[in-house]
Design an enzyme around this catalytic site. Sequence first.
Site, mmCIF file in Angstrom:
data_model
loop_
_atom_site.group_PDB
_atom_site.id
_atom_site.type_symbol
_atom_site.label_atom_id
_atom_site.label_comp_id
_atom_site.label_asym_id
_atom_site.label_seq_id
_atom_site.Cartn_x
_atom_site.Cartn_y
_atom_site.Cartn_z
ATOM 1 N N TYR A 1 1.893 5.162 6.664
ATOM 2 C CA TYR A 1 2.550 4.518 5.519
ATOM 3 C C TYR A 1 4.034 4.309 5.790
ATOM 4 O O TYR A 1 4.555 3.193 5.686
ATOM 5 C CB TYR A 1 2.363 5.369 4.246
ATOM 6 C CG TYR A 1 3.360 5.030 3.152
ATOM 7 C CD1 TYR A 1 3.289 3.816 2.477
ATOM 8 C CD2 TYR A 1 4.400 5.908 2.811
ATOM 9 C CE1 TYR A 1 4.222 3.488 1.486
ATOM 10 C CE2 TYR A 1 5.325 5.589 1.830
ATOM 11 C CZ TYR A 1 5.228 4.376 1.169
ATOM 12 O OH TYR A 1 6.153 4.047 0.210
ATOM 13 N N TYR B 1 -1.662 21.172 -1.352
ATOM 14 C CA TYR B 1 -1.820 21.120 0.100
ATOM 15 C C TYR B 1 -1.045 22.260 0.775
ATOM 16 O O TYR B 1 0.150 22.468 0.501
ATOM 17 C CB TYR B 1 -1.294 19.793 0.665
ATOM 18 C CG TYR B 1 -1.993 18.538 0.161
ATOM 19 C CD1 TYR B 1 -3.236 18.579 -0.467
ATOM 20 C CD2 TYR B 1 -1.395 17.287 0.339
ATOM 21 C CE1 TYR B 1 -3.852 17.420 -0.914
ATOM 22 C CE2 TYR B 1 -2.013 16.124 -0.098
ATOM 23 C CZ TYR B 1 -3.245 16.203 -0.739
ATOM 24 O OH TYR B 1 -3.853 15.049 -1.185
ATOM 25 N N LYS C 1 6.365 0.887 6.285
ATOM 26 C CA LYS C 1 7.530 0.570 5.441
ATOM 27 C C LYS C 1 8.781 0.402 6.307
ATOM 28 O O LYS C 1 9.606 -0.482 6.055
ATOM 29 C CB LYS C 1 7.750 1.672 4.390
ATOM 30 C CG LYS C 1 6.710 1.750 3.294
ATOM 31 C CD LYS C 1 6.643 0.535 2.392
ATOM 32 C CE LYS C 1 7.847 0.385 1.479
ATOM 33 N NZ LYS C 1 7.641 -0.731 0.500
ATOM 34 N N ASN D 1 8.936 9.010 -7.168
ATOM 35 C CA ASN D 1 8.991 8.607 -8.579
ATOM 36 C C ASN D 1 7.907 9.315 -9.394
ATOM 37 O O ASN D 1 6.832 9.622 -8.873
ATOM 38 C CB ASN D 1 8.709 7.108 -8.714
ATOM 39 C CG ASN D 1 9.843 6.212 -8.264
ATOM 40 O OD1 ASN D 1 10.117 5.203 -8.890
ATOM 41 N ND2 ASN D 1 10.522 6.551 -7.170
ATOM 42 N N ALA E 1 5.673 4.416 8.544
ATOM 43 C CA ALA E 1 5.937 3.544 9.699
ATOM 44 C C ALA E 1 5.832 2.076 9.293
ATOM 45 O O ALA E 1 6.643 1.236 9.715
ATOM 46 C CB ALA E 1 4.954 3.854 10.823
ATOM 47 N N THR F 1 11.541 3.133 0.833
ATOM 48 C CA THR F 1 11.314 4.552 0.527
ATOM 49 C C THR F 1 12.149 5.469 1.416
ATOM 50 O O THR F 1 12.459 5.125 2.568
ATOM 51 C CB THR F 1 9.820 4.865 0.731
ATOM 52 O OG1 THR F 1 9.613 6.273 0.708
ATOM 53 C CG2 THR F 1 9.297 4.362 2.079
ATOM 54 N N ASP F 2 12.451 6.661 0.897
ATOM 55 C CA ASP F 2 13.159 7.655 1.718
ATOM 56 C C ASP F 2 12.292 8.149 2.880
ATOM 57 O O ASP F 2 12.797 8.758 3.822
ATOM 58 C CB ASP F 2 13.620 8.838 0.849
ATOM 59 C CG ASP F 2 12.487 9.617 0.184
ATOM 60 O OD1 ASP F 2 11.320 9.169 0.240
ATOM 61 O OD2 ASP F 2 12.772 10.679 -0.419
ATOM 62 N N GLU F 3 10.969 7.884 2.808
ATOM 63 C CA GLU F 3 10.084 8.403 3.865
ATOM 64 C C GLU F 3 10.350 7.748 5.220
ATOM 65 O O GLU F 3 9.909 8.262 6.244
ATOM 66 C CB GLU F 3 8.618 8.228 3.461
ATOM 67 C CG GLU F 3 8.288 9.010 2.222
ATOM 68 C CD GLU F 3 6.813 9.329 2.052
ATOM 69 O OE1 GLU F 3 6.025 9.069 2.966
ATOM 70 O OE2 GLU F 3 6.475 9.845 0.975
ATOM 71 N N ASP G 1 -4.180 21.240 4.538
ATOM 72 C CA ASP G 1 -2.906 20.517 4.494
ATOM 73 C C ASP G 1 -3.080 19.053 4.904
ATOM 74 O O ASP G 1 -4.025 18.698 5.602
ATOM 75 C CB ASP G 1 -1.894 21.188 5.440
ATOM 76 C CG ASP G 1 -0.474 21.052 4.938
ATOM 77 O OD1 ASP G 1 -0.233 20.219 4.045
ATOM 78 O OD2 ASP G 1 0.402 21.787 5.431
ATOM 79 N N ARG G 2 -2.135 18.223 4.468
ATOM 80 C CA ARG G 2 -2.068 16.816 4.897
ATOM 81 C C ARG G 2 -1.636 16.783 6.365
ATOM 82 O O ARG G 2 -0.631 17.427 6.723
ATOM 83 C CB ARG G 2 -1.025 16.108 4.029
ATOM 84 C CG ARG G 2 -0.669 14.716 4.464
ATOM 85 C CD ARG G 2 0.477 14.137 3.614
ATOM 86 N NE ARG G 2 0.038 13.698 2.316
ATOM 87 C CZ ARG G 2 0.854 13.221 1.363
ATOM 88 N NH1 ARG G 2 2.159 13.162 1.563
ATOM 89 N NH2 ARG G 2 0.372 12.826 0.199
ATOM 90 N N GLU H 1 0.901 -1.143 0.000
ATOM 91 C CA GLU H 1 0.000 0.000 0.000
ATOM 92 C C GLU H 1 0.944 1.197 0.000
ATOM 93 O O GLU H 1 1.809 1.317 0.878
ATOM 94 C CB GLU H 1 -0.874 -0.014 1.255
ATOM 95 C CG GLU H 1 -1.953 -1.086 1.231
ATOM 96 C CD GLU H 1 -3.066 -0.809 0.219
ATOM 97 O OE1 GLU H 1 -3.213 0.346 -0.214
ATOM 98 O OE2 GLU H 1 -3.774 -1.759 -0.137
ATOM 99 N N HIS I 1 2.298 16.464 7.629
ATOM 100 C CA HIS I 1 2.985 16.579 6.331
ATOM 101 C C HIS I 1 4.491 16.803 6.506
ATOM 102 O O HIS I 1 4.911 17.803 7.093
ATOM 103 C CB HIS I 1 2.367 17.771 5.599
ATOM 104 C CG HIS I 1 2.533 17.759 4.128
ATOM 105 N ND1 HIS I 1 1.817 18.587 3.303
ATOM 106 C CD2 HIS I 1 3.332 17.034 3.312
ATOM 107 C CE1 HIS I 1 2.161 18.376 2.056
ATOM 108 N NE2 HIS I 1 3.102 17.439 2.031
ATOM 109 N N ASN J 1 6.439 21.666 -4.225
ATOM 110 C CA ASN J 1 5.268 21.163 -4.952
ATOM 111 C C ASN J 1 4.732 22.210 -5.922
ATOM 112 O O ASN J 1 4.317 21.875 -7.038
ATOM 113 C CB ASN J 1 4.176 20.742 -3.964
ATOM 114 C CG ASN J 1 4.617 19.542 -3.130
ATOM 115 O OD1 ASN J 1 5.488 18.782 -3.541
ATOM 116 N ND2 ASN J 1 4.027 19.389 -1.955
#
Length: 342
Positions: free
Chosen positions: A158, A215, A162, A188, A160, A124-126, A280-281, A83, A284, A257
């Site tokens: 998300y 956002y 990953k 990407n 966390a 991911t870099d996140e 906003d998210r 996901e 974020h 963005n």
Amino acid sequence: MTRYLVTGGAGFIGSNLIRHLLETRPTAEIVNVDALTYAGNLESLTDVADDPRYTFLRADICDAEAVAAVMDGTDVVLHLAAESHVDRSIVSDAPFVRTNVLGTQTLLAAALAAGVDRFVHVSTDEVYGELPWRDPDDGDPSAPMFTEETPIAPRSPYSASKAASDHLALAYHHTHGMDVVVTRCSNNYGPYQFPEKLIPLMITHALEDRVLPVYGDGLYVRDWIHVLDHCRGILAAADRGGAGRVYNFGGDAEKTNLAVVTTLLAILGKPTDRIEHVKDRPGHDRRYAIDFSRAAEELGWTPQVGFEDGMQDTVRWYLENPTWWERVKSGAYWEWMKEQYG
Ligand code: NAD
Ligand code: DAU
């Protein structure tokens, strides 16, 4: 002959990776395992579906029996199924824990039992969290970036999930001696990306003359990489990565963005007055930036596609493939998206 098991091959990066593998490796045999969630789309692979080196199996990576059966005879696992959308993980996180954590564990256990040569876990870099803001145009070379030694500090459900999967993958290396490589890539873009993500959402919304929802203040910074550069990185890690090593990949293209959206509108010849700053998210992350020097030194990998060229190619692809994205945007998932986000 090398047999690759690609998970999530009907998704954005997976479908590009399978096409790239078939085009560049005549001796590759590919099994694509994908559950075909809302994000999986076999229409992204119609041009390769009849290739005798390619097989598709619809299966959930949490299904231990199905995963064990398909693992048999596999040389290399390229694990992408996940996901993947941060906004969805804020609305409903259970599928993220299930697929990203339990699914990865199910695959790792099956790969260990089957004795596969190598397991590449695509992350991911996140997982590194966020960096302090800086203007991407100020050219400050001392601004901090994520390296592979940056502490893991995920901040969304998300990321966390990953991060948990990264830890599991590396634990299989340390505990069981399994040959695992972890890759962590930045944002990407490119063909076949589901239009829930910033770039395809903005291109297709602009073509439909809809409001373009940015956002917050729109000054959040991401590093953008063309999907083919990421695919080349995944294969370089599969071929030459060290067991138990982590490799960052980035596009050397930090942008706000707002800068991304205005670039797309300029290419499309559309005005900027449809941009709307929306709520906003939550949580974020302000900025991501990638130091990929380890990948350059150890894998001989650097990104090949420049941001401007990549954006031009991507816009062209969406202009030439309206059937693909119009069908995606008319599906049930899109109705759900509209309910959530307007
Ligand atoms: P995507 O959402 O486009 O595709 C995910 C695919 O996984 C879909 O085909 C979906 O059907 C499949 N899938 C989901 N749950 C499954 C399950 N339980 N069993 C089997 N298949 C399942 O995602 P993407 O953008 O192509 O990302 C692929 C991978 O790369 C993910 O692991 C993601 O975390 C990672 N990644 C993505 C980016 C990015 O910018 N998109 C950047 C870095 C890393
Ligand atoms: O960094 C890698 C990650 O990049 C991957 O791990 C994720 O799978 C992938 O989805 C992506 O995550 P982001 O949250 O960064 O991508 P997204 O395209 O959703 O958003 C990019 C930026 O644009 C982010 O700052 C939020 C913003 N945004 C997004 C959407 C969809 C908007 O301003 N408006 C929007 O409508």
